[in-house]
Design an enzyme around this catalytic site. Sequence first.
Site, PDB file in Angstrom:
ATOM      1  N   TRP A  11       0.824  -1.225   0.000  1.00  0.00           N
ATOM      2  CA  TRP A  11       0.000   0.000   0.000  1.00  0.00           C
ATOM      3  C   TRP A  11       0.855   1.272   0.000  1.00  0.00           C
ATOM      4  CZ3 TRP A  11      -4.484  -0.827   4.108  1.00  0.00           C
ATOM      5  CH2 TRP A  11      -5.336  -1.841   3.648  1.00  0.00           C
ATOM      6  N   HIS A 103      13.000  -2.082   0.053  1.00  0.00           N
ATOM      7  CA  HIS A 103      12.273  -1.545  -1.105  1.00  0.00           C
ATOM      8  C   HIS A 103      13.086  -0.399  -1.713  1.00  0.00           C
ATOM      9  CE1 HIS A 103       9.269   0.350  -3.612  1.00  0.00           C
ATOM     10  NE2 HIS A 103       8.578  -0.769  -3.547  1.00  0.00           N
ATOM     11  N   GLU A 105      12.295   2.352  -2.825  1.00  0.00           N
ATOM     12  CA  GLU A 105      11.945   3.695  -2.334  1.00  0.00           C
ATOM     13  C   GLU A 105      12.653   3.986  -1.022  1.00  0.00           C
ATOM     14  OE1 GLU A 105       7.690   3.239  -2.686  1.00  0.00           O
ATOM     15  OE2 GLU A 105       7.923   3.241  -4.873  1.00  0.00           O
ATOM     16  N   GLY A 241       1.985  -2.737  -6.178  1.00  0.00           N
ATOM     17  CA  GLY A 241       1.799  -1.429  -5.561  1.00  0.00           C
ATOM     18  C   GLY A 241       0.446  -0.837  -5.908  1.00  0.00           C
ATOM     19  N   GLY A 242       0.426   0.056  -6.884  1.00  0.00           N
ATOM     20  CA  GLY A 242      -0.774   0.814  -7.245  1.00  0.00           C
ATOM     21  C   GLY A 242      -2.021  -0.041  -7.407  1.00  0.00           C
TER      22      GLY A 242
HETATM   23  P1  PGA Z   1       3.716  -0.596  -8.599  1.00  0.00           P
HETATM   24  O1  PGA Z   1       4.655  -0.716  -7.303  1.00  0.00           O
HETATM   25  O2  PGA Z   1       2.948  -1.893  -8.704  1.00  0.00           O
HETATM   26  O3  PGA Z   1       2.828   0.579  -8.318  1.00  0.00           O
HETATM   27  O4  PGA Z   1       4.613  -0.387  -9.774  1.00  0.00           O
HETATM   28  C1  PGA Z   1       5.295  -1.917  -6.963  1.00  0.00           C
HETATM   29  C2  PGA Z   1       6.117  -1.739  -5.706  1.00  0.00           C
HETATM   30  O5  PGA Z   1       6.795  -0.705  -5.593  1.00  0.00           O
HETATM   31  O6  PGA Z   1       6.135  -2.610  -4.841  1.00  0.00           O
END
Ligand code: PGA
Length: 265
Positions: A11, A103, A105, A241-242
């Site tokens: 999320w 991750h 990020e 993710g999204g």
């Molecule tokens: P995404 O993100 O499906 O929005 O590309 C995947 C993630 O970062 O785990």
Amino acid sequence: MQRVPLVLGNWKMNGSVQANEALLQGLLGSLSPQADAAIKQGDLQAGVAVPAPYLFQAATRLRSSGLLWGAQDCSNEIAGAFTGEISADMLKDFDCQFALVGHSERRERAAESSDLVGRKLGQLLNNGLMPVVCVGEPLSEREQGSAEDFVVEQVRAATKGLDEQQLAALVIAYEPIWAIGTGRSASSSDAQAMHATIRHELSQQSQSAAQAVRILYGGSVKAATAAELFAQPDIDGALVGGASLDATEFANIIQSACPASQSLH
Ligand code: PGA
């Protein structure tokens, strides 16, 4: 070897008590009877990585569903003066079954090194939680043709010093950075090639653990592309993710991983 397919939603920093309520109820209501049965029989695993403040809510809502809930990060420390950190022990207190570590990020925004990621996953293993170790190359590495070396190095650094049993307990999520949130998924053949490389790298440490480790693909996974990805021999599921913020879409991705709808491996 038969590996149980695993589909996890990430999320990220999205949600509110009210929105989560609707999303979780929507997800539970959207799972097909077939997926629900596969989950309850242990033939399929699916779950969500929620922001830490909502772990209690996820635990309450999902406890009897068979779905998993987990965190998006975990401290490398056990306890003490580490303001803002959340320990593996605390995650266990909320009955989490897993947590993401490394991750991209976090590697980018919080400058997390593979060494730190390795220490975080060690804390999870010590507490009986399943680490989902994220790896993946930036676009520049892919363009230079060095994506495999880059990812192998991340895997090597994060798994250094693990014994065979610890290695077998890992989940690895291959998430090319250029595919995350961009709508541009890796092709199933490129993803399969990288997954096979990762499994080969793990086999240098242990053949049997390498066969047991589930390797998920992440990066713009959608219901429309999931089945083709899951049909690849080394793609054991997805980190989403999204699309995991949409109950129906996410339920459809889970459906694609259902052993009866997809003869996996
Ligand atoms: P995404 O993100 O499906 O929005 O590309 C995947 C993630 O970062 O785990």
